[in-house]
Design a protein around this motif. Structure first.
Motif, PDB file in Angstrom:
ATOM      1  N   ARG A 125      73.894  25.710  29.819  1.00  0.00           N
ATOM      2  CA  ARG A 125      75.263  26.036  29.647  1.00  0.00           C
ATOM      3  C   ARG A 125      76.274  25.347  30.368  1.00  0.00           C
ATOM      4  O   ARG A 125      77.389  25.658  30.556  1.00  0.00           O
ATOM      5  N   GLU A 132      70.106  38.797  16.191  1.00  0.00           N
ATOM      6  CA  GLU A 132      69.121  38.326  17.287  1.00  0.00           C
ATOM      7  C   GLU A 132      68.295  39.650  17.452  1.00  0.00           C
ATOM      8  O   GLU A 132      68.408  40.527  18.292  1.00  0.00           O
ATOM      9  N   ASP A 185      76.622  39.176  33.254  1.00  0.00           N
ATOM     10  CA  ASP A 185      75.865  38.460  32.539  1.00  0.00           C
ATOM     11  C   ASP A 185      76.486  37.422  31.513  1.00  0.00           C
ATOM     12  O   ASP A 185      76.516  37.264  30.492  1.00  0.00           O
ATOM     13  N   HIS A 198      74.850  47.849  25.074  1.00  0.00           N
ATOM     14  CA  HIS A 198      75.409  48.168  26.339  1.00  0.00           C
ATOM     15  C   HIS A 198      76.448  47.872  26.482  1.00  0.00           C
ATOM     16  O   HIS A 198      77.197  46.692  25.863  1.00  0.00           O
ATOM     17  N   GLN A 209      74.726  46.517  33.231  1.00  0.00           N
ATOM     18  CA  GLN A 209      74.831  46.471  31.770  1.00  0.00           C
ATOM     19  C   GLN A 209      74.054  47.960  31.477  1.00  0.00           C
ATOM     20  O   GLN A 209      73.214  47.933  30.691  1.00  0.00           O
ATOM     21  N   TYR A 225      78.232  38.898  28.423  1.00  0.00           N
ATOM     22  CA  TYR A 225      77.332  39.817  27.799  1.00  0.00           C
ATOM     23  C   TYR A 225      77.408  41.362  28.288  1.00  0.00           C
ATOM     24  O   TYR A 225      76.883  42.137  27.946  1.00  0.00           O
ATOM     25  N   ARG A 229      77.479  37.956  15.156  1.00  0.00           N
ATOM     26  CA  ARG A 229      75.686  37.811  15.604  1.00  0.00           C
ATOM     27  C   ARG A 229      75.564  39.227  16.422  1.00  0.00           C
ATOM     28  O   ARG A 229      76.380  39.357  17.258  1.00  0.00           O
ATOM     29  N   VAL A 233      77.811  43.046  20.931  1.00  0.00           N
ATOM     30  CA  VAL A 233      76.719  43.423  22.079  1.00  0.00           C
ATOM     31  C   VAL A 233      76.828  44.886  21.694  1.00  0.00           C
ATOM     32  O   VAL A 233      77.776  45.674  22.330  1.00  0.00           O
ATOM     33  N   HIS A 290      72.113  29.739  23.850  1.00  0.00           N
ATOM     34  CA  HIS A 290      72.489  29.565  25.243  1.00  0.00           C
ATOM     35  C   HIS A 290      71.365  30.210  26.148  1.00  0.00           C
ATOM     36  O   HIS A 290      71.661  30.766  27.327  1.00  0.00           O
ATOM     37  N   ASP A 291      70.532  30.754  25.658  1.00  0.00           N
ATOM     38  CA  ASP A 291      69.430  31.598  26.384  1.00  0.00           C
ATOM     39  C   ASP A 291      68.137  30.690  26.945  1.00  0.00           C
ATOM     40  O   ASP A 291      67.157  31.087  27.320  1.00  0.00           O
ATOM     41  N   ASP A 293      73.883  40.943  19.072  1.00  0.00           N
ATOM     42  CA  ASP A 293      73.303  40.895  20.228  1.00  0.00           C
ATOM     43  C   ASP A 293      71.927  41.885  20.432  1.00  0.00           C
ATOM     44  O   ASP A 293      72.308  42.813  20.356  1.00  0.00           O
ATOM     45  N   ALA A 294      70.984  41.575  20.851  1.00  0.00           N
ATOM     46  CA  ALA A 294      69.673  42.102  21.522  1.00  0.00           C
ATOM     47  C   ALA A 294      69.728  43.457  20.575  1.00  0.00           C
ATOM     48  O   ALA A 294      69.474  44.632  21.097  1.00  0.00           O
ATOM     49  N   ARG A 312      69.217  30.408  32.846  1.00  0.00           N
ATOM     50  CA  ARG A 312      69.897  29.691  31.372  1.00  0.00           C
ATOM     51  C   ARG A 312      70.996  29.012  32.001  1.00  0.00           C
ATOM     52  O   ARG A 312      71.684  28.301  30.948  1.00  0.00           O
ATOM     53  N   PHE A 329      65.640  42.023  33.010  1.00  0.00           N
ATOM     54  CA  PHE A 329      65.752  40.975  33.816  1.00  0.00           C
ATOM     55  C   PHE A 329      65.324  41.133  35.362  1.00  0.00           C
ATOM     56  O   PHE A 329      65.884  40.444  36.355  1.00  0.00           O
ATOM     57  N   PHE A 347      68.888  45.724  30.538  1.00  0.00           N
ATOM     58  CA  PHE A 347      69.082  44.231  31.081  1.00  0.00           C
ATOM     59  C   PHE A 347      69.639  44.609  32.552  1.00  0.00           C
ATOM     60  O   PHE A 347      68.901  45.498  33.362  1.00  0.00           O
TER      61      PHE A 347
HETATM   62  C1  GLC Z   1      71.184  38.672  24.471  1.00  0.00           C
HETATM   63  C2  GLC Z   1      72.049  37.446  24.866  1.00  0.00           C
HETATM   64  C3  GLC Z   1      71.710  37.093  26.209  1.00  0.00           C
HETATM   65  C4  GLC Z   1      72.120  38.323  26.997  1.00  0.00           C
HETATM   66  C5  GLC Z   1      71.360  39.550  26.719  1.00  0.00           C
HETATM   67  C6  GLC Z   1      72.062  40.711  26.948  1.00  0.00           C
HETATM   68  O1  GLC Z   1      69.695  38.027  24.513  1.00  0.00           O
HETATM   69  O2  GLC Z   1      71.629  36.447  24.009  1.00  0.00           O
HETATM   70  O3  GLC Z   1      72.610  35.932  26.746  1.00  0.00           O
HETATM   71  O4  GLC Z   1      71.693  38.074  28.314  1.00  0.00           O
HETATM   72  O5  GLC Z   1      71.617  39.713  25.001  1.00  0.00           O
HETATM   73  O6  GLC Z   1      73.022  41.083  26.350  1.00  0.00           O
END
Ligand code: GLC
Length: 575
Positions: free
Chosen positions: A426, A280, A61, A104, A169, A64, A199, A101, A337-338, A201-202, A422, A146, A165
């Protein structure tokens, strides 16, 4: 003026390390490249850099999926390179935030390798393992965001593991205190080194319903895909979103999150220098009481349209600002980036160049911390990949297979995949009008194709030469914003709430008041504001303008003009 801290005043800038600058000529961005471009970033005027994951990762990913939380991906450099980058940024007055992150790890992380090795491994419970359903299938009907089931069967131990995801992951089990302890240690590692924040993530997905309650969505993912392809009425679209929410109901925003965010905030607070946490997450509740959870939460609802209109922005601001707990600080963005690039996502296909200038002026004049995504400042656009082998985003790969499996023609499936991929936002940064856009040396195959529009002026070197370029506009705009206290600290008060051609608002501190008018229409507008006879001193315009003061009672804006004027106080008070 209310005293603000750095993360309230700085313009934030997201770097996607894989695509920013290739210092060693292997077709992949790296720290050597980023270090070379620190002067560029300082000159742009941004004050904080958020790096998408820079850690070792098998890249299922695009980073990520982390396999070592305290390392640096070898293709990006070494820990020493990272330190040089951090010191170089600090020396130029810029802060650095990392991507964290929590939900996961990668399947390649030693924690997961251990966890999957046997049912009685001490790290077994660090992830979410369950027995198969009586029919041997997955434990319940939950989906991965996903595509496909959220459960993957592992032969070695005969159980399924859970992943919100990709199957690469696996979700950590945050109910296990050892997981938290290990992750907090990794966080301290970076904070001790001097990193300025994270930042997150998720965050929505960190906990899941321990009872594994099955979802009650009427639709399967493939049915959603079919409906998504058809023309839909607004009612059907609404219904689709409702079913979508039902589908993930027991996998997101579960109890425990706020306690966890509070703990993390307390950890970060132990460090000097106002370290910052940006979430996020979809829920404004991550601000906690305004000072006990996250410092900033992205205002994603602002982005959820393909047409930014004055009415849309006003409604968003009204709702968002009213919902913030006392003391909480807003955070606005139009790209990352998403999602599709801002130029493409909010353009109308005709006035894109003018709209790009208008939209960023809006982002930088609304109340709160603005976050830019690398490449917006030169007008980079989405690149739709044409061939399956070019796809790097496995989400698009999954969609392609799902569509072909559903009988959709492969060429058509590829178009669908390219449109959601995405990868489109990128692609390598465009530094010059040269082979590979100056990102990598000529002849090198870059990890994603370079957008050919670098040859049409969408590159840094050409734009530096041109005083009217988008890049120079960004520099001027950021410079103006940073020099106008009311734009940094002022309250926001909309004017002319029914106007659909332009957005107008006041930003006011006890010492300064500014009027911002953004003309969203392709026609000039003449408008009047009753500011008690005060004059306007023009501080910024996207267009050439006489330097004289303006009368707010009759102010004319060119098509798509962004105007900022300081209200010249005539009495002792604003009113
Ligand atoms: C967040 C990230 C994304 C990633 C997902 C899983 O949404 O911005 O790019 O795929 O988390 O980590």
């Amino acid at each position: 003026m209310q005293s603000l801290t750095w993360w309230q005043t700085a313009v934030f800038y997201q770097i996607y390390p894989r695509s920013f600058a290739d210092g060693n000529g292997d077709g992949i961005g790296d720290f050597a490249g980023m270090i070379d471009r620190l002067d560029y970033l300082r000159d742009l005027g941004v004050g904080a850099l958020w790096l998408s994951p820079h850690y070792p990762s098998p890249n299922a990913d695009c980073g990520y999926d982390i396999s070592d939380y305290t390392g640096v991906a070898p293709e990006y450099g070494t820990l020493d390179d990272f330190r040089r980058f951090l010191d170089g940024a600090h020396a130029r007055g810029m802060r650095v935030l990392l991507d964290l992150v929590l939900n996961h790890t990668s399947v390649e992380h030693p924690w997961f390798r251990e966890s999957r090795s046997s049912r009685d491994n001490p790290k077994r419970d660090w992830y979410i393992w369950r027995d198969p359903a009586p029919d041997g299938g997955p434990p319940n009907n939950w989906y991965s965001a996903f595509g496909g089931s959220a459960w993957t069967f592992d032969e070695t131990t005969g159980q399924y593991y859970y992943h919100f995801f990709f199957k690469e992951q696996p979700d950590l089990n945050w109910r296990n205190p050892d997981v938290k302890r290990a992750m907090w240690q990794a966080i301290r590692f970076w904070l001790d080194m001097g990193v300025d924040g994270f930042r997150l993530d998720a965050i929505d997905t960190i906990f899941e319903d321990p009872a594994l309650t099955p979802h009650e969505s009427r639709l399967s993912q493939i049915e959603m895909l079919r409906i998504w392809r058809e023309n839909r009425s607004p009612e059907e679209t609404k219904e689709l979103w409702e079913q979508f929410a039902l589908m993930f109901r027991y996998q997101v925003q579960q109890p425990g999150l706020h306690e966890l965010m509070k703990e993390l905030r307390a950890l970060v607070n132990e460090y000097p220098g106002d370290r910052v946490l940006i979430g996020e997450g979809d829920d404004i509740a991550y601000y906690g009481n305004g000072s006990d959870e996250l410092h900033l939460v992205f205002n994603f609802p602002l982005m959820r349209t393909n047409r930014l209109t004055p009415a849309w922005v006003r409604a968003n601001q009204a709702e968002r600002l009213a919902a913030l707990p006392p003391g909480a600080w807003p955070c606005n963005t139009l790209g990352n980036h998403d999602v599709g690039r801002m130029w493409t996502a909010y353009g109308d296909g005709v006035n894109d160049a003018a709209l790009a200038r208008l939209h960023v002026a809006m982002l930088l004049t609304l109340k709160g911390t603005p976050v830019l995504y690398n490449g917006e400042e030169i007008g980079m656009t989405d690149l739709l990949l044409e061939r399956f082998e070019q796809l790097r985003d496995n989400q698009a790969v999954n969609l392609y297979h799902l569509a072909v499996g559903d009988g959709i023609d492969p060429a058509e499936a590829m178009k669908m995949a390219a449109a959601i991929s995405r990868d489109r936002c990128r692609t390598p940064f465009q530094w010059a009008n040269a082979p590979n856009a100056g990102f990598s040396p000529p002849g090198v195959t870059t990890w994603l194709p370079v957008n050919p529009n670098y040859a049409q002026g969408v590159n840094v070197a050409d734009q530096e030469q041109n005083p009217d370029s988008l890049l120079n506009y960004y520099r001027r705009l950021i410079g103006a914003r940073q020099a106008i206290p009311a734009l940094l600290a002022g309250d926001y008060a909309p004017l002319h709430p029914d106007e659909d051609r332009y957005l107008a608002f006041l930003r006011t501190t006890p010492d300064q008041r500014c009027l911002v008018v953004l003309n969203f229409s392709p026609e000039p507008v003449t408008t009047g504001f009753d500011l008690n006879g005060a004059r306007l001193r023009t501080l910024f315009s996207s267009h050439p303008r006489p330097t004289r003061d303006e009368h707010p009672e009759r102010l004319t804006l060119a098509p798509f003009e962004a105007y900022i004027g300081e209200v010249i106080r005539i009495g002792t008070d604003w009113e």
